[in-house]
Enzyme design. Sequence first.
Site, mmCIF file in Angstrom:
data_model
loop_
_atom_site.group_PDB
_atom_site.id
_atom_site.type_symbol
_atom_site.label_atom_id
_atom_site.label_comp_id
_atom_site.label_asym_id
_atom_site.label_seq_id
_atom_site.Cartn_x
_atom_site.Cartn_y
_atom_site.Cartn_z
ATOM 1 N N ASN A 37 0.859 -1.203 0.000
ATOM 2 C CA ASN A 37 0.000 0.000 0.000
ATOM 3 C C ASN A 37 0.891 1.248 0.000
ATOM 4 O O ASN A 37 0.662 2.205 -0.748
ATOM 5 C CB ASN A 37 -0.892 0.049 1.246
ATOM 6 C CG ASN A 37 -1.915 -1.072 1.302
ATOM 7 O OD1 ASN A 37 -2.160 -1.741 0.320
ATOM 8 N ND2 ASN A 37 -2.515 -1.273 2.480
ATOM 9 N N GLY A 256 -3.406 4.445 7.570
ATOM 10 C CA GLY A 256 -2.055 4.585 8.119
ATOM 11 C C GLY A 256 -0.986 4.453 7.041
ATOM 12 O O GLY A 256 0.032 5.152 7.075
ATOM 13 N N ASP A 257 -1.235 3.573 6.079
ATOM 14 C CA ASP A 257 -0.259 3.392 4.998
ATOM 15 C C ASP A 257 -0.273 4.625 4.078
ATOM 16 O O ASP A 257 0.767 5.060 3.590
ATOM 17 C CB ASP A 257 -0.579 2.133 4.174
ATOM 18 C CG ASP A 257 -0.763 0.912 5.074
ATOM 19 O OD1 ASP A 257 -0.076 0.832 6.107
ATOM 20 O OD2 ASP A 257 -1.609 0.055 4.755
HETATM 21 O O1 KDG Z 1 -2.747 -1.224 6.848
HETATM 22 C C1 KDG Z 1 -3.636 -1.969 6.046
HETATM 23 C C2 KDG Z 1 -3.176 -3.391 6.058
HETATM 24 O O2 KDG Z 1 -3.362 -3.888 7.336
HETATM 25 C C3 KDG Z 1 -3.930 -4.233 5.089
HETATM 26 O O3 KDG Z 1 -3.709 -3.759 3.781
HETATM 27 C C4 KDG Z 1 -3.618 -5.701 5.138
HETATM 28 O O4 KDG Z 1 -1.260 -5.825 5.415
HETATM 29 C C5 KDG Z 1 -2.362 -6.086 5.844
HETATM 30 C C6 KDG Z 1 -2.449 -6.816 7.098
HETATM 31 O O5 KDG Z 1 -1.560 -7.621 7.311
HETATM 32 O O6 KDG Z 1 -3.353 -6.586 7.868
#
Ligand code: KDG
Length: 317
Positions: A37, A256-257
């Site tokens: 992301n 957050g990303d």
């Molecule tokens: O920050 C979003 C992520 O949590 C989601 O895209 C999925 O990477 C992920 C996870 O492991 O929860």
Amino acid sequence: MDVVTLGESMVLFTPETTGYMRHADKYSSSIAGAESNLAIGLSRLGYNVSWISRLGDDEFGRKVISLIRGEGVETSQVQYDSTSPTGLYFKEILTDEETQVYYYRQNSAASNMIPADLNEEHISKAKFLYLTGITPALSETCYQTVKQAIKIARKHSLTIIFDPNLRRKLWTEERARKVLLELISMVDIVLPGIEEGKFLFGEEVPEKIAKCFYEQGAKLSVLKLGPEGAYYYSKKEDGYVLGPKVDNVVDPVGAGDGFAAGLVSGLLENLPIKEAVKKGTFTGALVIKVKGDIEGLPEKKRLESFMNEANKDDVYR
Ligand code: KDG
């Protein structure tokens, strides 16, 4: 190369209807993964990012790679693992305010990552290494791989950014606390939320949490405060940055990303920290207006006009 990152990406399935998934018969599919992301977010903002991972040698792996590569992210260090599948992730929308996630990622291809997967020369070309606390939770070898990436980054003077991204479903509290604290002491910049401050240090006040991260070894911490914006703290300066008002939150996952992508782009432009944090809050705000983890990540022009409009209309708080 501006940024290098490593982590797992999965195919994301979201039911078209709200309520328990047992009743869902139609799903839309996309991809998700905190690090990809971020990589997609930065690529849309005009930066060169490399994403390192393992994918299953399967149709879902091909879906993930074509989407990430199609977004302009460098994927030369992605390996295919014929022994394990690509991870899957379901996002159940119980009500407009309540989302649950379900992982089908145990023993996935990405959880087989090992330190030897990392190419030192490749990593050494980047300015920043971006990691999250999700990867070390996937397996012991992923944890070792994250530590090896930090070692390489240190040797070549990359700035290391770490989002603790606490995922309780992936490990025990005790292990999560131990590993996250260890990794925080090895990085330069941390991007936690209040929940992680509570979990790691038992504190809820942003100033207090930020000081704890500083004492743990992070030179700069930027706390994400959701609708309240963010608080940053380093030895030299600290302050609050208010985010834009968002009236229509459609899907908060991935905010957050997006925040990290905006912030890192500001750091790459050498903006003052306050301005870089502001870019983070605006990018995060655009992500939550759209369904999906990556769909709302803005192109550079869109972010600029959103920020200009907000300043003009005084909706920036
Ligand atoms: O920050 C979003 C992520 O949590 C989601 O895209 C999925 O990477 C992920 C996870 O492991 O929860």
